[in-house]
Scaffold this motif. Structure first.
Motif, PDB file in Angstrom:
ATOM      1  N   ALA A   1       0.641  -1.084  -0.022  1.00 28.64           N
ATOM      2  CA  ALA A   1       0.246  -0.009   0.062  1.00 28.64           C
ATOM      3  C   ALA A   1       1.043   1.189  -0.016  1.00 28.64           C
ATOM      4  O   ALA A   1       1.919   1.345   0.722  1.00 28.64           O
ATOM      5  N   ALA A   2       0.507   2.147  -0.654  1.00 28.91           N
ATOM      6  CA  ALA A   2       1.200   3.473  -0.811  1.00 28.91           C
ATOM      7  C   ALA A   2       1.408   4.051   0.564  1.00 28.91           C
ATOM      8  O   ALA A   2       0.576   4.187   1.330  1.00 28.91           O
ATOM      9  N   TYR A   3       2.809   4.594   0.670  1.00 28.40           N
ATOM     10  CA  TYR A   3       2.970   5.456   1.954  1.00 28.40           C
ATOM     11  C   TYR A   3       3.779   6.574   1.735  1.00 28.40           C
ATOM     12  O   TYR A   3       4.456   6.669   0.555  1.00 28.40           O
TER      13      TYR A   3
ATOM     14  N   VAL B   1       8.043  12.214  -2.319  1.00 28.88           N
ATOM     15  CA  VAL B   1       7.392  11.400  -3.141  1.00 28.88           C
ATOM     16  C   VAL B   1       6.736  10.234  -2.444  1.00 28.88           C
ATOM     17  O   VAL B   1       6.693  10.433  -1.152  1.00 28.88           O
ATOM     18  N   TYR B   2       5.934   9.444  -2.944  1.00 22.23           N
ATOM     19  CA  TYR B   2       5.336   8.200  -2.185  1.00 22.23           C
ATOM     20  C   TYR B   2       6.001   6.809  -2.563  1.00 22.23           C
ATOM     21  O   TYR B   2       6.540   7.084  -3.671  1.00 22.23           O
TER      22      TYR B   2
ATOM     23  N   GLY C   1      -0.842   6.302   2.128  1.00 24.63           N
ATOM     24  CA  GLY C   1      -1.713   7.012   1.003  1.00 24.63           C
ATOM     25  C   GLY C   1      -0.656   7.772   0.194  1.00 24.63           C
ATOM     26  O   GLY C   1       0.517   8.043   0.655  1.00 24.63           O
ATOM     27  N   GLN C   2      -0.832   8.378  -1.276  1.00 25.34           N
ATOM     28  CA  GLN C   2      -0.088   9.150  -1.787  1.00 25.34           C
ATOM     29  C   GLN C   2       0.253  10.394  -1.516  1.00 25.34           C
ATOM     30  O   GLN C   2       0.883  11.102  -1.763  1.00 25.34           O
TER      31      GLN C   2
ATOM     32  N   PRO D   1       4.295  12.700  -6.379  1.00 25.73           N
ATOM     33  CA  PRO D   1       4.617  11.751  -7.442  1.00 25.73           C
ATOM     34  C   PRO D   1       5.488  10.587  -6.905  1.00 25.73           C
ATOM     35  O   PRO D   1       5.773  10.472  -5.812  1.00 25.73           O
ATOM     36  N   ARG D   2       5.466   9.442  -7.529  1.00 21.85           N
ATOM     37  CA  ARG D   2       5.668   8.173  -7.387  1.00 21.85           C
ATOM     38  C   ARG D   2       7.353   7.974  -7.151  1.00 21.85           C
ATOM     39  O   ARG D   2       7.945   8.714  -8.199  1.00 21.85           O
ATOM     40  N   CYS D   3       7.939   7.454  -6.187  1.00 20.44           N
ATOM     41  CA  CYS D   3       9.240   7.312  -6.269  1.00 20.44           C
ATOM     42  C   CYS D   3       9.873   6.754  -7.496  1.00 20.44           C
ATOM     43  O   CYS D   3       9.377   5.648  -7.979  1.00 20.44           O
TER      44      CYS D   3
END
Ligand SMILES: [Zn+2]
Length: 56
Positions: A5-7, A21-22, A42-43, A47-49
């Motif tokens: 899960a996003a963190y 970033v997440y 959550g995000q 932006p994504r790592c």
């Protein structure tokens, strides 16, 4: 190695490259440096790592 899960983190202990970033991969080197108690779910619109992107 798998997706989780996003963190993200708000902690100033970490450099902006880790913090702005997440993460969503359990083998991410930057994410692994973020301590469990500094992680928020959550995000948060970040932006994504890049490392998580490479890991898939
Ligand atoms: Zn990551």
């Amino acid at each position: 190695m798998s997706k989780i899960a996003a963190y993200h983190t708000d902690s100033l202990e970490y450099p902006p490259s880790h913090r702005n970033v997440y993460h969503d991969h359990d083998n991410c080197p930057a994410g692994k440096q973020i301590k469990q108690w500094h992680r928020k779910p959550g995000q948060d619109g970040r932006p994504r790592c890049d490392d998580c992107k490479k890991l898939g």
